[in-house]
Write an enzyme that holds these catalytic residues in place. Structure first.
Site, mmCIF file in Angstrom:
data_model
loop_
_atom_site.group_PDB
_atom_site.id
_atom_site.type_symbol
_atom_site.label_atom_id
_atom_site.label_comp_id
_atom_site.label_asym_id
_atom_site.label_seq_id
_atom_site.Cartn_x
_atom_site.Cartn_y
_atom_site.Cartn_z
ATOM 1 N N TYR A 123 0.817 -1.204 0.000
ATOM 2 C CA TYR A 123 0.000 0.000 0.000
ATOM 3 C C TYR A 123 0.855 1.260 0.000
ATOM 4 O O TYR A 123 0.357 2.355 0.250
ATOM 5 C CB TYR A 123 -0.923 0.003 1.230
ATOM 6 N N LYS A 170 4.386 -14.061 4.588
ATOM 7 C CA LYS A 170 4.522 -14.952 3.429
ATOM 8 C C LYS A 170 6.017 -15.105 3.116
ATOM 9 O O LYS A 170 6.460 -14.992 1.973
ATOM 10 C CB LYS A 170 3.751 -14.381 2.231
ATOM 11 N N ASP A 203 -1.767 -17.606 4.114
ATOM 12 C CA ASP A 203 -2.836 -18.454 3.591
ATOM 13 C C ASP A 203 -3.265 -19.499 4.611
ATOM 14 O O ASP A 203 -4.456 -19.782 4.773
ATOM 15 C CB ASP A 203 -2.436 -19.107 2.254
#
Length: 331
Positions: A123, A170, A203
């Protein structure tokens, strides 16, 4: 007396913000509201959804609360929310997710907190086109930003008698950027031996939150993951209409309803103001007004348990005004 910048927003924003003001004032806390407008409705006048005087008002008062604000999609305007967070260095996005008896949801007894880094990651807004072939977005992760968001998460856990902090990442794929976040998280965790810590790939975190959300307490993560995971968690307890939010920095704090502006129901007096009312509870606690915050929180518990005069999205057919008046009965 406190002076608070009030940004009603657009769509249903002015309606839910007005309900929030009534509820807060009923507690007896002396607040002077400085109302300023932002969003799609001010673009024609100012050429931007976020005029400079809005930022000036927040800087002047140090604290603000806002309703949903619309940023036109695909028209070159930067997100109002992202701009506020970056301009004021509101590096923490704090979203408590709690279930209420009486509100139909997928799960019961949920009580967890999402701590989202607010100023960088995907972002950051650094993008460019690659001719007519494609486009590139640059993900920025810095050690100082990782350190302060992880420190906030562990201090929040310590100050609020929370047992565990989970770092979400991640790093198995983005070994440098998310790897930096993960290593920083582990280093900070080592300074808090009394608080349990673990980490989870994003995830897997999403899957486990759906299967066993009660296993989680405080969760800290980079920007994009925090946006996604906090919305997922809101779905566990009845949707975004229930969830409060706070953007907190060293000098300023902006509390907000995290749901959209719902222009299709604007002006119909049927919007649910729970999110911004819960955000006002967070604001009052930030100000040190614990008793007033508890009054509102306890009133919401009683209204939901009683199950009368709830708005349509909560399973009733009450208007915004009727729902607000029901809350006022218990304050």
């Amino acid at each position: 007396m406190y002076k608070v910048t009030l940004i009603p927003g657009d769509g249903i924003g002015p309606e839910v913000a007005a309900a929030m003001v009534k509820v807060v004032e009923a507690t007896g806390v002396d607040i002077e509201w400085e109302k300023v407008d932002a969003g799609a409705g001010v673009i024609d006048e100012y050429g931007t959804p976020l005029p400079e005087h809005v930022i000036d008002a927040i800087k002047r008062n140090k604290i603000a609360i806002k309703g949903p604000v619309t940023t036109p999609v695909g028209k070159g305007f930067k997100s109002v929310n992202v701009t506020l967070r970056q301009t004021l260095d509101l590096y923490v996005n704090l979203r408590p997710v709690k279930s209420f008896k009486g509100i139909k949801s997928r799960y019961e007894d949920i009580d967890l907190v999402i701590v989202r880094e607010n100023t960088e990651g995907l972002y950051s807004g650094i993008e460019h086109k690659i001719g007519d072939y494609g486009a590139e977005t640059i993900k920025i992760i810095t050690k100082p930003a990782c350190e302060r968001i992880c420190e906030f998460a562990f201090n929040y856990a310590k100050d609020n008698n929370r047992k565990k902090v989970t770092g979400v990442h991640k790093a198995n794929i983005m070994k440098l950027s998310d790897g930096l976040f993960l290593n920083t998280f582990r280093n900070i965790a080592s300074k808090y031996p009394d608080i349990q810590s673990d980490d989870l790939i994003v995830d897997a975190a999403c899957m486990n939150l759906v299967i066993n959300p009660e296993k989680y307490d405080v969760m800290v993560m980079p920007n994009l993951y925090g946006d996604i995971v906090s919305d997922l968690c809101s779905g566990l307890v009845g949707g975004l209409g229930m969830i409060p939010g706070a953007n907190i920095g060293k000098d300023y704090a902006v509390f907000e309803a995290v749901h959209g502006s719902a222009p299709d129901i604007a002006g119909k007096n049927i919007a649910n103001p729970t999110a911004i009312i819960q955000s006002s509870v967070m604001m009052l606690r930030y100000l040190g007004e614990q008793e007033a915050a508890s009054k509102i929180e306890n009133a919401l518990v009683k209204v939901f348990e009683k199950g009368e005069n709830l708005t349509g999205d909560l399973g009733g057919n009450a208007t915004t005004d009727e729902f607000t008046n029901e809350i006022l009965k218990y304050i």
